[in-house]
Design a protein around this motif. Structure first.
Motif, PDB file in Angstrom:
ATOM      1  N   TYR A  59       0.836  -1.195   0.000  1.00 37.38           N
ATOM      2  CA  TYR A  59       0.000   0.000   0.000  1.00 37.38           C
ATOM      3  C   TYR A  59       0.873   1.248   0.000  1.00 37.38           C
ATOM      4  N   ARG A  60       0.238   2.382  -0.246  1.00 33.70           N
ATOM      5  CA  ARG A  60       0.904   3.678  -0.144  1.00 33.70           C
ATOM      6  C   ARG A  60       0.346   4.367   1.089  1.00 33.70           C
ATOM      7  N   PRO A  61       1.196   4.716   2.074  1.00 35.51           N
ATOM      8  CA  PRO A  61       0.685   5.279   3.327  1.00 35.51           C
ATOM      9  C   PRO A  61       0.015   6.628   3.117  1.00 35.51           C
ATOM     10  N   ALA A  62      -0.945   6.922   3.976  1.00 35.06           N
ATOM     11  CA  ALA A  62      -1.673   8.180   3.917  1.00 35.06           C
ATOM     12  C   ALA A  62      -0.859   9.298   4.558  1.00 35.06           C
ATOM     13  N   LYS A  63      -1.264  10.519   4.307  1.00 37.11           N
ATOM     14  CA  LYS A  63      -0.624  11.682   4.896  1.00 37.11           C
ATOM     15  C   LYS A  63      -0.852  11.694   6.399  1.00 37.11           C
ATOM     16  N   ASN A  64       0.144  12.126   7.130  1.00 32.26           N
ATOM     17  CA  ASN A  64       0.022  12.226   8.578  1.00 32.26           C
ATOM     18  C   ASN A  64      -1.020  13.277   8.927  1.00 32.26           C
ATOM     19  N   ALA A  65      -1.956  12.942   9.773  1.00 40.84           N
ATOM     20  CA  ALA A  65      -3.035  13.860  10.121  1.00 40.84           C
ATOM     21  C   ALA A  65      -2.568  14.988  11.028  1.00 40.84           C
ATOM     22  N   MET A  66      -1.429  14.842  11.661  1.00 43.30           N
ATOM     23  CA  MET A  66      -0.948  15.842  12.602  1.00 43.30           C
ATOM     24  C   MET A  66      -0.144  16.951  11.926  1.00 43.30           C
ATOM     25  N   GLN A  67       0.245  16.763  10.676  1.00 39.81           N
ATOM     26  CA  GLN A  67       1.039  17.757   9.974  1.00 39.81           C
ATOM     27  C   GLN A  67       0.467  17.977   8.584  1.00 39.81           C
ATOM     28  N   SER A  68       0.793  19.125   8.004  1.00 44.92           N
ATOM     29  CA  SER A  68       0.253  19.433   6.687  1.00 44.92           C
ATOM     30  C   SER A  68       1.132  18.903   5.555  1.00 44.92           C
ATOM     31  N   GLY A  69       2.346  18.494   5.845  1.00 41.43           N
ATOM     32  CA  GLY A  69       3.266  18.012   4.821  1.00 41.43           C
ATOM     33  C   GLY A  69       2.894  16.636   4.311  1.00 41.43           C
ATOM     34  N   LYS A  70       3.473  16.272   3.185  1.00 39.98           N
ATOM     35  CA  LYS A  70       3.184  14.974   2.575  1.00 39.98           C
ATOM     36  C   LYS A  70       4.438  14.110   2.482  1.00 39.98           C
ATOM     37  N   ALA A  71       5.331  14.227   3.468  1.00 44.45           N
ATOM     38  CA  ALA A  71       6.541  13.428   3.463  1.00 44.45           C
ATOM     39  C   ALA A  71       6.205  11.956   3.674  1.00 44.45           C
ATOM     40  N   LYS A  72       6.990  11.088   3.072  1.00 42.83           N
ATOM     41  CA  LYS A  72       6.865   9.637   3.192  1.00 42.83           C
ATOM     42  C   LYS A  72       5.527   9.100   2.680  1.00 42.83           C
ATOM     43  N   THR A  73       4.881   9.795   1.762  1.00 43.95           N
ATOM     44  CA  THR A  73       3.627   9.295   1.201  1.00 43.95           C
ATOM     45  C   THR A  73       3.774   8.914  -0.271  1.00 43.95           C
ATOM     46  N   LYS A  74       4.948   9.081  -0.842  1.00 44.53           N
ATOM     47  CA  LYS A  74       5.135   8.764  -2.251  1.00 44.53           C
ATOM     48  C   LYS A  74       5.622   7.329  -2.457  1.00 44.53           C
ATOM     49  N   ASP A  75       6.241   6.734  -1.440  1.00 44.28           N
ATOM     50  CA  ASP A  75       6.751   5.371  -1.553  1.00 44.28           C
ATOM     51  C   ASP A  75       5.654   4.347  -1.267  1.00 44.28           C
ATOM     52  N   TRP A  76       5.836   3.165  -1.814  1.00 44.50           N
ATOM     53  CA  TRP A  76       4.943   2.040  -1.551  1.00 44.50           C
ATOM     54  C   TRP A  76       5.574   1.190  -0.462  1.00 44.50           C
ATOM     55  N   VAL A  77       4.763   0.641   0.409  1.00 42.10           N
ATOM     56  CA  VAL A  77       5.239  -0.113   1.567  1.00 42.10           C
ATOM     57  C   VAL A  77       4.738  -1.548   1.487  1.00 42.10           C
ATOM     58  N   LEU A  78       5.620  -2.492   1.831  1.00 41.73           N
ATOM     59  CA  LEU A  78       5.262  -3.894   1.941  1.00 41.73           C
ATOM     60  C   LEU A  78       5.376  -4.277   3.413  1.00 41.73           C
ATOM     61  N   GLU A  79       4.249  -4.663   4.016  1.00 42.02           N
ATOM     62  CA  GLU A  79       4.199  -5.087   5.417  1.00 42.02           C
ATOM     63  C   GLU A  79       3.503  -6.438   5.495  1.00 42.02           C
ATOM     64  N   PHE A  80       3.888  -7.234   6.471  1.00 49.64           N
ATOM     65  CA  PHE A  80       3.260  -8.535   6.672  1.00 49.64           C
ATOM     66  C   PHE A  80       2.099  -8.407   7.639  1.00 49.64           C
ATOM     67  N   GLU A  81       1.034  -9.148   7.369  1.00 48.09           N
ATOM     68  CA  GLU A  81      -0.099  -9.223   8.280  1.00 48.09           C
ATOM     69  C   GLU A  81       0.332  -9.992   9.528  1.00 48.09           C
ATOM     70  N   PRO A  82      -0.183  -9.649  10.696  1.00 49.09           N
ATOM     71  CA  PRO A  82       0.201 -10.394  11.902  1.00 49.09           C
ATOM     72  C   PRO A  82      -0.296 -11.841  11.845  1.00 49.09           C
ATOM     73  N   ALA A  83       0.609 -12.771  12.164  1.00 50.82           N
ATOM     74  CA  ALA A  83       0.258 -14.191  12.126  1.00 50.82           C
ATOM     75  C   ALA A  83      -0.456 -14.624  13.403  1.00 50.82           C
ATOM     76  N   SER A  84      -0.141 -13.951  14.512  1.00 49.50           N
ATOM     77  CA  SER A  84      -0.790 -14.294  15.771  1.00 49.50           C
ATOM     78  C   SER A  84      -1.159 -13.005  16.506  1.00 49.50           C
ATOM     79  N   ALA A  85      -2.091 -13.124  17.419  1.00 49.58           N
ATOM     80  CA  ALA A  85      -2.539 -11.960  18.179  1.00 49.58           C
ATOM     81  C   ALA A  85      -1.474 -11.556  19.203  1.00 49.58           C
ATOM     82  N   ARG A  86      -1.415 -10.284  19.488  1.00 45.74           N
ATOM     83  CA  ARG A  86      -0.502  -9.801  20.526  1.00 45.74           C
ATOM     84  C   ARG A  86      -1.106 -10.084  21.893  1.00 45.74           C
ATOM     85  N   ARG A  87      -0.220 -10.319  22.844  1.00 40.58           N
ATOM     86  CA  ARG A  87      -0.685 -10.557  24.203  1.00 40.58           C
ATOM     87  C   ARG A  87       0.077  -9.646  25.156  1.00 40.58           C
TER      88      ARG A  87
END
Length: 101
Positions: free
Chosen positions: A6-34
């Protein structure tokens, strides 16, 4: 071990659009956190949850996932709806709303 691309959304706390042009690959969690009963920290046994890879284009991220045999899901970014306004519109003769002061 499903990966999200996915491509991350703009940070809601700032007006800039830094780090929103790159695409990110993240893994879905395999197990629940405890919760750790002593300290209250969250624990997980899934080490893939710590991996976050950035790519310049969507095609590079897809090619990486296919080359390493990782099943993936692509989430397309939503374009924000822009409403163009000018300060001069407040004083326009053809103003549709009445003055409030």
């Amino acid at each position: 071990m499903l990966a999200r691309i996915y491509r991350p959304a703009k940070n809601a706390m700032q007006s800039g659009k830094a780090k929103t042009k790159d695409w990110v690959l993240e893994f879905e969690p395999a197990s629940a956190r405890r919760s750790d009963p002593l300290m209250g920290w969250t624990l997980t046994s899934d080490m893939n949850g710590q991996i976050r890879l950035s790519f310049e284009t969507r095609d590079e991220a897809v090619a990486y996932a296919q080359a390493h045999g990782i099943p993936f899901q692509i989430t397309e970014p939503k374009t924000p709806k822009r409403i163009l306004k000018a300060y001069a519109d407040n004083f326009a003769y053809t103003r549709k709303q009445s003055w409030t002061h």
